[in-house]
Design an enzyme around this catalytic site. Structure first.
Site, PDB file in Angstrom:
ATOM      1  N   GLU A 225      30.877  78.459  41.846  1.00  0.00           N
ATOM      2  CA  GLU A 225      29.781  77.485  41.850  1.00  0.00           C
ATOM      3  C   GLU A 225      29.681  76.805  40.485  1.00  0.00           C
ATOM      4  O   GLU A 225      29.920  77.459  39.455  1.00  0.00           O
ATOM      5  CB  GLU A 225      28.457  78.184  42.190  1.00  0.00           C
ATOM      6  CG  GLU A 225      28.398  78.733  43.592  1.00  0.00           C
ATOM      7  CD  GLU A 225      27.048  79.343  43.957  1.00  0.00           C
ATOM      8  OE1 GLU A 225      26.118  79.254  43.111  1.00  0.00           O
ATOM      9  OE2 GLU A 225      26.895  79.881  45.052  1.00  0.00           O
TER      10      GLU A 225
ATOM     11  N   HIS B   8      23.193  76.420  47.185  1.00  0.00           N
ATOM     12  CA  HIS B   8      22.439  77.523  46.577  1.00  0.00           C
ATOM     13  C   HIS B   8      20.938  77.198  46.528  1.00  0.00           C
ATOM     14  O   HIS B   8      20.306  77.186  45.475  1.00  0.00           O
ATOM     15  CB  HIS B   8      22.953  77.826  45.167  1.00  0.00           C
ATOM     16  CG  HIS B   8      22.735  79.257  44.765  1.00  0.00           C
ATOM     17  ND1 HIS B   8      23.636  79.976  44.032  1.00  0.00           N
ATOM     18  CD2 HIS B   8      21.709  80.121  45.014  1.00  0.00           C
ATOM     19  CE1 HIS B   8      23.188  81.201  43.820  1.00  0.00           C
ATOM     20  NE2 HIS B   8      22.022  81.310  44.409  1.00  0.00           N
TER      21      HIS B   8
END
Length: 531
Positions: free
Chosen positions: A263, A281
Site C-alpha cells: 500500500e 483502506h
C-alpha cells in the site's frame, strides 16, 4: 517544565485542545510527518510524538529522538513505526485499538453485502446507461455460514452483526475459549473445518509471522466452491496471486478487499477481476472513528507523560492511573531490588526469578517485572528503562520467571528477587511500609530492615566484635556522614552483613581503607535512583 508533544499528522483540533487542557506543550505541524529529513531535524526537542499513518517513525527518526518517551498512533496499525528500535531506546509505542472497532466491523459487513450482490459493478453498469438486470445475480446472506478468522474485538462485533443477519457463524481463534464462544453464540472450530464449511470468510487478525498468508493457495483449495472472501484487517493475510487464480477458475465466487500486501496499492493481482470489490483502506474512515482515535491518543499520551499511566501500549504492560498511584512505591521498590542485585553481580546472569507475596501479588505483575529487570540492567546500560529492559534481557537469553503467593509472613506483602549465574544465586527481598517508603528486608536470606537511600554501602563479614566501630570510625575520619546503619547476621559467629545509608557517595580511598582492615569479605558502594 511541561512535557512537549509534536503532532506530525492531521489530527482533530479537539485532540490538540486535549493536550493543551492537560498542560502539555503541543506543537501542531500536520505536514511535517511527510518530510522525513525535517522530522529527524526537530524530533529531538519532543517528549511525545502523535501520528497517524503518514508519519514513518523509522529507526533513523527514533535514533534522532533523544528526548522521546512515547509515540502515539491514532489508529490500530503501527506498521509505520519501527517498534524494535523504539523498544530498545525505551520509547513506549501506543495505539488506539478500540476507537475504530465498530467502523471497521461495519465496513467488513458492508463489503460482504457488496460482494454478495455485486453492488459496485451493478452501480457502474447502471451509471453507464445499461440495464443489465439479469447479469448481476446475487446471493442472500440469510442462512449462509460465515467463517470468522479472529474473533477478538473487531471480529466479535462482526460475529454479532452477522447473527443479526440470521447467518450461521463459525469462528477460528486460538485464543477463543469454549465458554466465550458460547456467550458470543458462535461455534468454535479449527481452521480447516472453517475453510470447508464457510460460504463467506472474513479475516480479523493482525499481521504476524503466524498469520502471514494464512489463506494460502493450499488453504484456498480447501474452501468450498463458490466461497466469497472479505479482508478488512491487514494486507498480507491472503496470498493475492493464489486468490486471483481461484477467482479466475471460479472456485472462489468473489472477494472484497480493503487492505493489500503493498500500500498504496496502484497495482494488484485482484484489480480489474469480475466480482472483486476493492476500497483504499477505508476500514477506519468515518468521521466518528477519526475523531475517536484522535481524542483517545491525546488522552493516553497525556496520561503517560503526566502520571505514568500506560494504556494500549504495544511494548509495555498497561498501567492505569489508579494502578500507578497504588503501585508507585512498589514500582520504585522493584527497581531498587533490581538495582541492588545488578550492582552486586559481575558475571553473566542466566535467570531472574521474582516472587510476589501477599498484597503485591494482586497487582500488575507484568509492570513490576519490568521494574525489576530495568533495575538489574541499569549497571550495564544506564539508559535502560522499563520498556527496553525486557528486550535486552531477551536478547541476552536471560530466563524470567514469576511466582505469586498468598501472605506468608509478618509483612502484608513483599517482593523477593533472585538471580542465577553460573557461579551462584543471589537474592534480596523488600517491602513498602505504610509511609510509602520502600525497605530492604532480607539479603542473602539474612533478615534486615533498611531504608533505601541514594548512596549506600554494603559490607559482608564474619560476625565478630569491632565491625560497627571500624565502619563508624572510618566513615567519621573521612567525612562520610551516616544517615542510617543496619546490621544483620545468619547466626552468631556466622556470616553478617551491614548496609549503611550515607549522605554522599563513599570515596574510593575510603573503600580501600575498609578493605585493608582485613575485617570484611566484601565492601561495595551502591547507588539508587530515589527521585
Amino acid at each position: 517544565m511541561a512535557p512537549k508533544v509534536l503532532i506530525s499528522d492531521k489530527l482533530s483540533p479537539a485532540a490538540v485542545q486535549i493536550f493543551k487542557d492537560r498542560g502539555i506543550d503541543v506543537d501542531f505541524q500536520p505536514d511535517v510527518g511527510k518530510d522525513k529529513d525535517k522530522l529527524a531535524e526537530i524530533i529531538g526537542d519532543y517528549d511525545g510524538l502523535a501520528i497517524r499513518s503518514a508519519t514513518k517513525a523509522t529507526a533513523k527518526i527514533i535514533a534522532a529522538a533523544t528526548n522521546l518517551k512515547v509515540i502515539g498512533r491514532a489508529g490500530i496499525g503501527t506498521d509505520n513505526i519501527d517498534k524494535d528500535a523504539a523498544s530498545k531506546k525505551g520509547i513506549i509505542v501506543m495505539n488506539t485499538p478500540f476507537g475504530n472497532m465498530i467502523t471497521t466491523a461495519e465496513h467488513a459487513i458492508a463489503m460482504m453485502f457488496a460482494v454478495a450482490r455485486q453492488i459496485p459493478e451493478a452501480s457502474a453498469s447502471t451509471h453507464a446507461g445499461k440495464w443489465e438486470k439479469s447479469k448481476f445475480m446475487g446471493v442472500e446472506l440469510t442462512g449462509k455460514t460465515l467463517g470468522v478468522i479472529g474473533a477478538g474485538n473487531i471480529g466479535g462485533i462482526v460475529c454479532d452483526r452477522a447473527k443479526g443477519l440470521k447467518m450461521k457463524v463459525v469462528a477460528y481463534d486460538p485464543f477463543l475459549g469454549e465458554e466465550k464462544a458460547k456467550k458470543m453464540g458462535v461455534e468454535k472450530v479449527e481452521l480447516d473445518a472453517l475453510l470447508a464449511r464457510a460460504d463467506f470468510i472474513t479475516l480479523h487478525v493482525p499481521f504476524t509471522d503466524q498469520t502471514a498468508n494464512i489463506l494460502s493457495a493450499e488453504a484456498i483449495a480447501k474452501m468450498r466452491p463458490g466461497v466469497r472472501i472479505i479482508n478488512c484487517a491487514r494486507g498480507g493475510l491472503v496470498d493475492e496471486e493464489a486468490l486471483a487464480a481461484a477467482l479466475k477458475s471460479g472456485h472462489v465466487a468473489g472477494a472484497a478487499f480493503d487492505v493489500f500486501s503493498q500500500e498504496p496499492a496502484t497495482e494488484n493481482p485482484l484489480f480489474n477481476l469480475p466480482n472483486v470489490v476493492c476500497t483504499p483502506h477505508l476500514g477506519a474512515a468515518t468521521s466518528e472513528a477519526q475523531e475517536n482515535v484522535a481524542l483517545q491518543v491525546a488522552e493516553q499520551m497525556s496520561d503517560y507523560l503526566l502520571t505514568g499511566a500506560v494504556s494500549n501500549a504495544l511494548n509495555m504492560p498497561s498501567v492505569t492511573a489508579e494502578e500507578a498511584k497504588v503501585m508507585g512505591p512498589w514500582l520504585k521498590l522493584s527497581g531498587h531490588l533490581g538495582a541492588f542485585i545488578g550492582q552486586m553481580t559481575d558475571e553473566p546472569i542466566k535467570a531472574i526469578n521474582i516472587l510476589y507475596d501477599g498484597s503485591v501479588a494482586e497487582m500488575n505483575l507484568s509492570a513490576l517485572n519490568c521494574g525489576v529487570i530495568a533495575g538489574i540492567m541499569k549497571k550495564a546500560n544506564p539508559d535502560v528503562n522499563m520498556v527496553s529492559a525486557p528486550v535486552i534481557a531477551q536478547e541476552r537469553g536471560i530466563t524470567i520467571s514469576t511466582t505469586n503467593q498468598s501472605k506468608s509472613g509478618v509483612f502484608d506483602g513483599y517482593i523477593k528477587v533472585t538471580v542465577v549465574t553460573d557461579k551462584r544465586e543471589r537474592s534480596i527481598a523488600g517491602t513498602v511500609f505504610s509511609d510509602g517508603k520502600p525497605r530492604f528486608i532480607q539479603i542473602k536470606g539474612i533478615q534486615i530492615d533498611a531504608e533505601v537511600g541514594a548512596h549506600m554501602l554494603y559490607t559482608t563479614n564474619e560476625d565478630v566484635p569491632g565491625i560497627i566501630g571500624t565502619l563508624g570510625q572510618t566513615m567519621g575520619e573521612n567525612g562520610v556522614n551516616i544517615a542510617n546503619f543496619t546490621l544483620g547476621r545468619a547466626e552468631a559467629k556466622g556470616e553478617a552483613i551491614a548496609l549503611l545509608y550515607v549522605d554522599d557517595q563513599v570515596p574510593a580511598p575510603v573503600i580501600k581503607k575498609l578493605e585493608k582492615t582485613g575485617m570484611f569479605t566484601q565492601v561495595k558502594p551502591l547507588i539508587f535512583d530515589v527521585a
